[in-house]
Design a protein around this motif. Structure first.
Motif, mmCIF file in Angstrom:
data_model
loop_
_atom_site.group_PDB
_atom_site.id
_atom_site.type_symbol
_atom_site.label_atom_id
_atom_site.label_comp_id
_atom_site.label_asym_id
_atom_site.label_seq_id
_atom_site.Cartn_x
_atom_site.Cartn_y
_atom_site.Cartn_z
ATOM 1 N N PHE A 106 9.142 103.831 -20.685
ATOM 2 C CA PHE A 106 8.309 103.287 -21.766
ATOM 3 C C PHE A 106 7.004 104.082 -21.906
ATOM 4 N N ASP A 107 6.407 104.448 -20.785
ATOM 5 C CA ASP A 107 5.182 105.251 -20.823
ATOM 6 C C ASP A 107 5.415 106.569 -21.546
ATOM 7 N N ARG A 108 6.552 107.211 -21.275
ATOM 8 C CA ARG A 108 6.854 108.493 -21.947
ATOM 9 C C ARG A 108 7.128 108.271 -23.441
ATOM 10 N N LEU A 109 7.729 107.131 -23.784
ATOM 11 C CA LEU A 109 7.935 106.806 -25.196
ATOM 12 C C LEU A 109 6.599 106.728 -25.920
ATOM 13 N N ILE A 110 5.637 106.027 -25.338
ATOM 14 C CA ILE A 110 4.314 105.896 -25.949
ATOM 15 C C ILE A 110 3.638 107.256 -26.026
ATOM 16 N N ALA A 111 3.710 108.022 -24.945
ATOM 17 C CA ALA A 111 3.028 109.319 -24.901
ATOM 18 C C ALA A 111 3.569 110.295 -25.939
ATOM 19 N N ILE A 112 4.876 110.252 -26.186
ATOM 20 C CA ILE A 112 5.507 111.218 -27.082
ATOM 21 C C ILE A 112 5.515 110.744 -28.534
ATOM 22 N N CYS A 113 5.707 109.447 -28.742
ATOM 23 C CA CYS A 113 5.959 108.949 -30.098
ATOM 24 C C CYS A 113 4.767 108.264 -30.763
ATOM 25 N N TYR A 114 3.836 107.763 -29.972
ATOM 26 C CA TYR A 114 2.747 106.977 -30.566
ATOM 27 C C TYR A 114 1.407 107.523 -30.087
ATOM 28 N N GLN A 115 0.933 108.534 -30.781
ATOM 29 C CA GLN A 115 -0.270 109.229 -30.356
ATOM 30 C C GLN A 115 -1.515 108.336 -30.368
ATOM 31 N N LYS A 116 -1.590 107.381 -31.281
ATOM 32 C CA LYS A 116 -2.760 106.503 -31.342
ATOM 33 C C LYS A 116 -2.841 105.595 -30.121
ATOM 34 N N LEU A 117 -1.687 105.129 -29.656
ATOM 35 C CA LEU A 117 -1.655 104.270 -28.471
ATOM 36 C C LEU A 117 -1.773 105.065 -27.171
ATOM 37 N N LYS A 118 -1.418 106.342 -27.230
ATOM 38 C CA LYS A 118 -1.377 107.163 -26.019
ATOM 39 C C LYS A 118 -2.722 107.183 -25.304
ATOM 40 N N ALA A 119 -3.809 107.336 -26.056
ATOM 41 C CA ALA A 119 -5.137 107.440 -25.449
ATOM 42 C C ALA A 119 -5.534 106.166 -24.706
ATOM 43 N N GLU A 120 -4.990 105.014 -25.132
ATOM 44 C CA GLU A 120 -5.343 103.752 -24.507
ATOM 45 C C GLU A 120 -4.350 103.327 -23.416
ATOM 46 N N TYR A 121 -3.067 103.646 -23.637
ATOM 47 C CA TYR A 121 -2.037 103.167 -22.718
ATOM 48 C C TYR A 121 -1.707 104.175 -21.629
ATOM 49 N N CYS A 122 -1.542 105.430 -21.970
ATOM 50 C CA CYS A 122 -1.079 106.452 -21.013
ATOM 51 C C CYS A 122 -2.245 107.003 -20.204
ATOM 52 N N ILE A 123 -2.852 106.137 -19.428
ATOM 53 C CA ILE A 123 -3.982 106.499 -18.584
ATOM 54 C C ILE A 123 -3.718 105.974 -17.174
ATOM 55 N N PRO A 124 -4.333 106.583 -16.167
ATOM 56 C CA PRO A 124 -4.071 106.158 -14.780
ATOM 57 C C PRO A 124 -4.336 104.682 -14.528
ATOM 58 N N LYS A 125 -5.379 104.110 -15.138
ATOM 59 C CA LYS A 125 -5.700 102.702 -14.906
ATOM 60 C C LYS A 125 -4.559 101.792 -15.372
ATOM 61 N N THR A 126 -4.017 102.071 -16.570
ATOM 62 C CA THR A 126 -2.909 101.274 -17.084
ATOM 63 C C THR A 126 -1.670 101.444 -16.219
ATOM 64 N N ALA A 127 -1.387 102.689 -15.830
ATOM 65 C CA ALA A 127 -0.216 102.950 -14.981
ATOM 66 C C ALA A 127 -0.315 102.172 -13.675
ATOM 67 N N SER A 128 -1.482 102.188 -13.053
ATOM 68 C CA SER A 128 -1.669 101.457 -11.786
ATOM 69 C C SER A 128 -1.494 99.956 -11.984
ATOM 70 N N SER A 129 -2.032 99.440 -13.090
ATOM 71 C CA SER A 129 -1.912 98.003 -13.375
ATOM 72 C C SER A 129 -0.458 97.604 -13.588
ATOM 73 N N VAL A 130 0.289 98.421 -14.331
ATOM 74 C CA VAL A 130 1.701 98.134 -14.589
ATOM 75 C C VAL A 130 2.495 98.147 -13.285
ATOM 76 N N ILE A 131 2.226 99.118 -12.427
ATOM 77 C CA ILE A 131 2.948 99.235 -11.158
ATOM 78 C C ILE A 131 2.690 98.016 -10.270
ATOM 79 N N VAL A 132 1.428 97.609 -10.163
ATOM 80 C CA VAL A 132 1.087 96.438 -9.350
ATOM 81 C C VAL A 132 1.753 95.186 -9.922
ATOM 82 N N ALA A 133 1.711 95.039 -11.253
ATOM 83 C CA ALA A 133 2.309 93.857 -11.892
ATOM 84 C C ALA A 133 3.811 93.807 -11.660
ATOM 85 N N VAL A 134 4.493 94.950 -11.788
ATOM 86 C CA VAL A 134 5.940 95.005 -11.586
ATOM 87 C C VAL A 134 6.301 94.626 -10.148
ATOM 88 N N CYS A 135 5.611 95.218 -9.189
ATOM 89 C CA CYS A 135 5.933 94.946 -7.782
ATOM 90 C C CYS A 135 5.644 93.492 -7.414
#
Length: 322
Positions: A106-135
């Protein structure tokens, strides 16, 4: 010790898988943590988390659950409460590994297809939050597994081994939980991965067609860096998600087989249903070792770092001999 040839295969396969899975995941974690693979920080965080989850799968399911069963059946780890906890833990590790693959897709989908969302979603803070939430979510979701088992034997008032309670296959609540467990892993991941990849492919093909037209209008067969980056991202994404789909498919087939046919007990190790079940587990557990191979095949910088690690003992030996 082993009644059939197929049991002999199981007994040797899992130690081999552990011997490969533990070091390759540790090496992958080490290489990625150095940040020298020319990958974005966001991608690196996801790949690190996926490798750590795969390592936990190897430790809990391959070593603690499979290898000990074949080689140390009288281990205290097979006291029923400990055995139940181990199974709940390995289910949490397995689910986390699978859903981190979905999150990465999903992260790669946002990064490749939705440039406006990329700056807000595809960042280390969001990635860390998603990983913690999933686990955290899948640790909580797998707590009920602890309560689904009865002891196989009771020796000196000590319960040994784990077998599913008869009510697990008949009580509507447990049947529903089992279906929820299988739907969440791997049915929904299959659906989401196919959907995200389809959307990503469609976007990349359209974007490449447009950029190819623009480059043609400017007269040259120049190398387009953007197109090249997309191609590399697409190769990494598809090989990871494709490997997941192939290796988990026998597990899905086995689940559908025993639920549709109501086959919950097997006559012995030569029973075709039992062989299907065990082969499904073998394929599914192999997925915990494949990501490193994928990185080696698809990522030039990762291969270079891996070569350095492999050469280090030889270089040290040569220096000592000199």
């Amino acid at each position: 010790m082993y009644e059939t040839f197929i049991e002999l295969i199981y007994a040797f396969y899992y130690p081999l898988l552990a011997a490969i899975g533990v070091p390759v995941n540790l090496v992958t974690i080490w290489i990625l943590s150095q940040g020298k693979c020319d990958l974005s920080r966001c991608i690196t965080i996801y790949l690190l988390a996926m490798s750590a989850a795969d390592l936990m799968v190897v430790i809990t399911e391959v070593i603690l659950n499979r290898i000990l069963y074949y080689y140390f059946p009288n281990s205290s780890l097979y006291i029923t409460p400990v055995c139940s906890f181990t199974i709940a833990l390995l289910c949490a590790a397995r689910d986390s590994s699978v859903w981190l693959t979905v999150a990465f897709t999903f992260d790669r989908l946002i990064a490749i297809c939705y440039q406006k969302l990329k700056a807000e979603y595809c960042i280390p803070k969001t990635a860390s939050s998603v990983i913690v939430a999933v686990c955290l979510l899948f640790c909580l979701k797998n707590i009920p597994w602890y309560f689904t088992f009865d002891p196989v034997y009771i020796i000196d008032n000590i319960p040994w081994f784990c077998q599913s309670k008869p009510t697990f296959y008949t009580l509507p609540a447990w049947i529903g939980y089992d279906w929820l467990h299988r739907i969440l892993t791997p049915f929904l991941p299959f659906f989401f991965i196919l959907l995200f990849n389809a959307l990503t492919v469609r976007h990349i093909l359209v974007a490449n067609r447009v950029r190819k037209g623009l480059f043609s209008n400017h007269g040259g067969a120049q190398i387009d860096p953007e197109t090249e980056n997309r191609r590399k991202s697409m190769i990494l994404l598809f090989t990871i998600s494709g490997s997941f789909t192939v290796l988990w498919m026998p597990y899905v087939i086995n689940f559908l087989y025993y639920r549709i046919t109501n086959t919950y007990y097997y006559a012995g190790p030569t029973d075709p249903g039992y062989i299907l079940q065990q082969m499904a587990y073998m394929f599914q557990l192999s997925s915990s070792c494949t990501n490193t191979c994928i990185y080696v095949v698809t990522q030039t910088k990762f291969r270079a770092e891996l070569k350095k690690i492999v050469k280090t003992p030889f270089n040290l030996t040569i220096k000592l001999l000199k």
